[in-house]
Write a protein that holds these residues in place. Sequence first.
Motif, PDB file in Angstrom:
ATOM      1  N   ASP A 156       0.820  -1.210   0.000  1.00  0.00           N
ATOM      2  CA  ASP A 156       0.000   0.000   0.000  1.00  0.00           C
ATOM      3  C   ASP A 156       0.854   1.259   0.000  1.00  0.00           C
ATOM      4  OD1 ASP A 156      -2.361  -1.356  -0.094  1.00  0.00           O
ATOM      5  OD2 ASP A 156      -2.867  -1.103   2.024  1.00  0.00           O
ATOM      6  N   LYS A 157       0.208   2.346  -0.428  1.00  0.00           N
ATOM      7  CA  LYS A 157       0.908   3.621  -0.583  1.00  0.00           C
ATOM      8  C   LYS A 157       0.105   4.732   0.102  1.00  0.00           C
ATOM      9  CE  LYS A 157       2.446   1.688  -4.917  1.00  0.00           C
ATOM     10  NZ  LYS A 157       1.946   0.340  -4.521  1.00  0.00           N
ATOM     11  N   PRO A 158       0.434   5.048   1.349  1.00  0.00           N
ATOM     12  CA  PRO A 158      -0.225   6.188   1.990  1.00  0.00           C
ATOM     13  C   PRO A 158      -0.070   7.440   1.133  1.00  0.00           C
ATOM     14  CG  PRO A 158       1.031   4.923   3.601  1.00  0.00           C
ATOM     15  CD  PRO A 158       1.389   4.384   2.250  1.00  0.00           C
ATOM     16  N   SER A 159      -1.144   8.207   1.042  1.00  0.00           N
ATOM     17  CA  SER A 159      -1.141   9.340   0.111  1.00  0.00           C
ATOM     18  C   SER A 159      -0.540  10.608   0.704  1.00  0.00           C
ATOM     19  CB  SER A 159      -2.580   9.640  -0.341  1.00  0.00           C
ATOM     20  OG  SER A 159      -3.387   9.995   0.767  1.00  0.00           O
ATOM     21  N   GLN A 160      -0.282  10.606   2.015  1.00  0.00           N
ATOM     22  CA  GLN A 160       0.256  11.806   2.649  1.00  0.00           C
ATOM     23  C   GLN A 160       1.783  11.723   2.742  1.00  0.00           C
ATOM     24  OE1 GLN A 160      -2.175  14.240   3.529  1.00  0.00           O
ATOM     25  NE2 GLN A 160      -3.289  12.736   2.305  1.00  0.00           N
ATOM     26  N   GLU A 161       2.459  12.766   2.292  1.00  0.00           N
ATOM     27  CA  GLU A 161       3.923  12.768   2.288  1.00  0.00           C
ATOM     28  C   GLU A 161       4.493  12.560   3.689  1.00  0.00           C
ATOM     29  OE1 GLU A 161       7.637  15.697   0.960  1.00  0.00           O
ATOM     30  OE2 GLU A 161       5.556  16.235   0.476  1.00  0.00           O
ATOM     31  N   LYS A 162       3.811  13.080   4.709  1.00  0.00           N
ATOM     32  CA  LYS A 162       4.319  12.979   6.076  1.00  0.00           C
ATOM     33  C   LYS A 162       4.332  11.542   6.598  1.00  0.00           C
ATOM     34  CE  LYS A 162      -0.212  13.978   8.046  1.00  0.00           C
ATOM     35  NZ  LYS A 162      -0.991  14.943   8.824  1.00  0.00           N
ATOM     36  N   ASP A 163       3.644  10.622   5.910  1.00  0.00           N
ATOM     37  CA  ASP A 163       3.657   9.218   6.344  1.00  0.00           C
ATOM     38  C   ASP A 163       4.983   8.532   6.015  1.00  0.00           C
ATOM     39  OD1 ASP A 163       1.082   9.153   7.441  1.00  0.00           O
ATOM     40  OD2 ASP A 163       0.176   8.883   5.464  1.00  0.00           O
ATOM     41  N   TYR A 164       5.752   9.103   5.123  1.00  0.00           N
ATOM     42  CA  TYR A 164       6.983   8.452   4.669  1.00  0.00           C
ATOM     43  C   TYR A 164       8.190   8.951   5.461  1.00  0.00           C
ATOM     44  CZ  TYR A 164       4.078   6.766   0.873  1.00  0.00           C
ATOM     45  OH  TYR A 164       3.079   6.150   0.156  1.00  0.00           O
ATOM     46  N   THR A 165       8.182   8.688   6.733  1.00  0.00           N
ATOM     47  CA  THR A 165       9.321   9.050   7.566  1.00  0.00           C
ATOM     48  C   THR A 165      10.234   7.848   7.735  1.00  0.00           C
ATOM     49  OG1 THR A 165       8.248   8.439   9.650  1.00  0.00           O
ATOM     50  CG2 THR A 165       7.872  10.680   8.827  1.00  0.00           C
ATOM     51  N   TYR A 166      11.458   8.122   8.084  1.00  0.00           N
ATOM     52  CA  TYR A 166      12.442   7.062   8.330  1.00  0.00           C
ATOM     53  C   TYR A 166      11.945   6.127   9.434  1.00  0.00           C
ATOM     54  CZ  TYR A 166      17.175   5.169   9.174  1.00  0.00           C
ATOM     55  OH  TYR A 166      18.270   4.356   9.317  1.00  0.00           O
ATOM     56  N   GLN A 167      11.454   6.708  10.532  1.00  0.00           N
ATOM     57  CA  GLN A 167      11.016   5.904  11.666  1.00  0.00           C
ATOM     58  C   GLN A 167       9.815   5.038  11.314  1.00  0.00           C
ATOM     59  OE1 GLN A 167      12.642   5.514  14.648  1.00  0.00           O
ATOM     60  NE2 GLN A 167      11.178   3.815  14.712  1.00  0.00           N
ATOM     61  N   ARG A 168       8.908   5.545  10.506  1.00  0.00           N
ATOM     62  CA  ARG A 168       7.739   4.744  10.142  1.00  0.00           C
ATOM     63  C   ARG A 168       8.137   3.543   9.301  1.00  0.00           C
ATOM     64  NH1 ARG A 168       2.023   7.932   9.514  1.00  0.00           N
ATOM     65  NH2 ARG A 168       2.119   9.007  11.520  1.00  0.00           N
ATOM     66  N   HIS A 169       9.070   3.744   8.373  1.00  0.00           N
ATOM     67  CA  HIS A 169       9.532   2.612   7.565  1.00  0.00           C
ATOM     68  C   HIS A 169      10.210   1.556   8.444  1.00  0.00           C
ATOM     69  CE1 HIS A 169       8.489   3.611   3.478  1.00  0.00           C
ATOM     70  NE2 HIS A 169       8.904   4.859   3.656  1.00  0.00           N
ATOM     71  N   ILE A 170      11.000   1.991   9.403  1.00  0.00           N
ATOM     72  CA  ILE A 170      11.629   1.047  10.325  1.00  0.00           C
ATOM     73  C   ILE A 170      10.557   0.266  11.084  1.00  0.00           C
ATOM     74  CG2 ILE A 170      13.040   0.851  12.419  1.00  0.00           C
ATOM     75  CD1 ILE A 170      14.518   3.405  11.388  1.00  0.00           C
ATOM     76  N   SER A 171       9.549   0.958  11.554  1.00  0.00           N
ATOM     77  CA  SER A 171       8.481   0.315  12.323  1.00  0.00           C
ATOM     78  C   SER A 171       7.690  -0.662  11.467  1.00  0.00           C
ATOM     79  CB  SER A 171       7.543   1.382  12.902  1.00  0.00           C
ATOM     80  OG  SER A 171       8.237   2.234  13.789  1.00  0.00           O
ATOM     81  N   TRP A 172       7.405  -0.298  10.215  1.00  0.00           N
ATOM     82  CA  TRP A 172       6.696  -1.221   9.328  1.00  0.00           C
ATOM     83  C   TRP A 172       7.530  -2.470   9.054  1.00  0.00           C
ATOM     84  CZ3 TRP A 172       5.227   3.706   6.372  1.00  0.00           C
ATOM     85  CH2 TRP A 172       3.934   4.118   6.711  1.00  0.00           C
ATOM     86  N   ASN A 173       8.840  -2.284   8.880  1.00  0.00           N
ATOM     87  CA  ASN A 173       9.727  -3.432   8.673  1.00  0.00           C
ATOM     88  C   ASN A 173       9.702  -4.361   9.884  1.00  0.00           C
ATOM     89  OD1 ASN A 173      12.414  -2.968   6.372  1.00  0.00           O
ATOM     90  ND2 ASN A 173      10.536  -1.796   6.376  1.00  0.00           N
ATOM     91  N   ILE A 174       9.785  -3.792  11.072  1.00  0.00           N
ATOM     92  CA  ILE A 174       9.765  -4.591  12.300  1.00  0.00           C
ATOM     93  C   ILE A 174       8.430  -5.310  12.452  1.00  0.00           C
ATOM     94  CG2 ILE A 174       9.731  -4.435  14.825  1.00  0.00           C
ATOM     95  CD1 ILE A 174      11.821  -2.192  14.575  1.00  0.00           C
ATOM     96  N   ASP A 175       7.352  -4.616  12.140  1.00  0.00           N
ATOM     97  CA  ASP A 175       6.029  -5.210  12.282  1.00  0.00           C
ATOM     98  C   ASP A 175       5.891  -6.445  11.398  1.00  0.00           C
ATOM     99  OD1 ASP A 175       3.620  -5.198  13.624  1.00  0.00           O
ATOM    100  OD2 ASP A 175       2.596  -3.927  12.180  1.00  0.00           O
ATOM    101  N   LEU A 176       6.422  -6.372  10.176  1.00  0.00           N
ATOM    102  CA  LEU A 176       6.349  -7.510   9.258  1.00  0.00           C
ATOM    103  C   LEU A 176       7.334  -8.613   9.634  1.00  0.00           C
ATOM    104  CD1 LEU A 176       5.476  -8.915   6.589  1.00  0.00           C
ATOM    105  CD2 LEU A 176       7.311  -7.624   5.465  1.00  0.00           C
ATOM    106  N   LEU A 177       8.614  -8.255   9.763  1.00  0.00           N
ATOM    107  CA  LEU A 177       9.661  -9.263   9.905  1.00  0.00           C
ATOM    108  C   LEU A 177       9.707  -9.898  11.293  1.00  0.00           C
ATOM    109  CD1 LEU A 177      12.495  -7.322   8.042  1.00  0.00           C
ATOM    110  CD2 LEU A 177      10.970  -9.071   7.100  1.00  0.00           C
TER     111      LEU A 177
END
Length: 208
Positions: A156-177
Amino acid sequence: WNRFLNVYQDFIDRISIHKFFNFFMLILNMFLVINFYITKDLNNLLSALAMDLLMILWLKLFVNLVKNKLILRTPDKFFENLPLWDYEPNYFTSKLFNMNVRIAYYDLGDKKSDETLLLTHGMSAWSYLYRRMLPPLIKKGYRIILFDQVGCGRSDKPSQEKDYTYQRHISWNIDLLVNHLELNGITALLQDWGGLIGARVVAAYPAL
């Protein structure tokens, strides 16, 4: 409409959905109590309670509608008949940051292998990056995990630019892996932008 969605998302980011509903319920119920105290009309109170319930159901539907509007998804038809790519994704829905974000991942090869390889991708790519590496790795008997970073490929692709932070990507990776796949003892190939994120994940979870 887009301006409204932005303002609404700012509001949702500041308070949780549950706090919002609790606050709304408190205001409505205070109004009902005051109204009943003044009118002493039980039928009026029951009608107001029914309206109260309908309002809450409507609010929940509205919140889900707006949240879905803020998440984009590339149609499956754009991933059909790709050269050297005959792999179907699995999906995991992360509920972090008050969003439902679907992450596409691939669990390929021998699930009982002694060694699991994690292959991450950078910008702007997706798991298709490894299309030429997968066949020989699978033939060697490895278990291979790939996934499309949020905002890329079939994720999925959140439409808000502010959703694409470094910390959020790290958290999404942790949530999956870590939380979903529960990986441990893997060999990770961290490529480009996926390396910056992956290094933080490994630092937080050395057993990974």
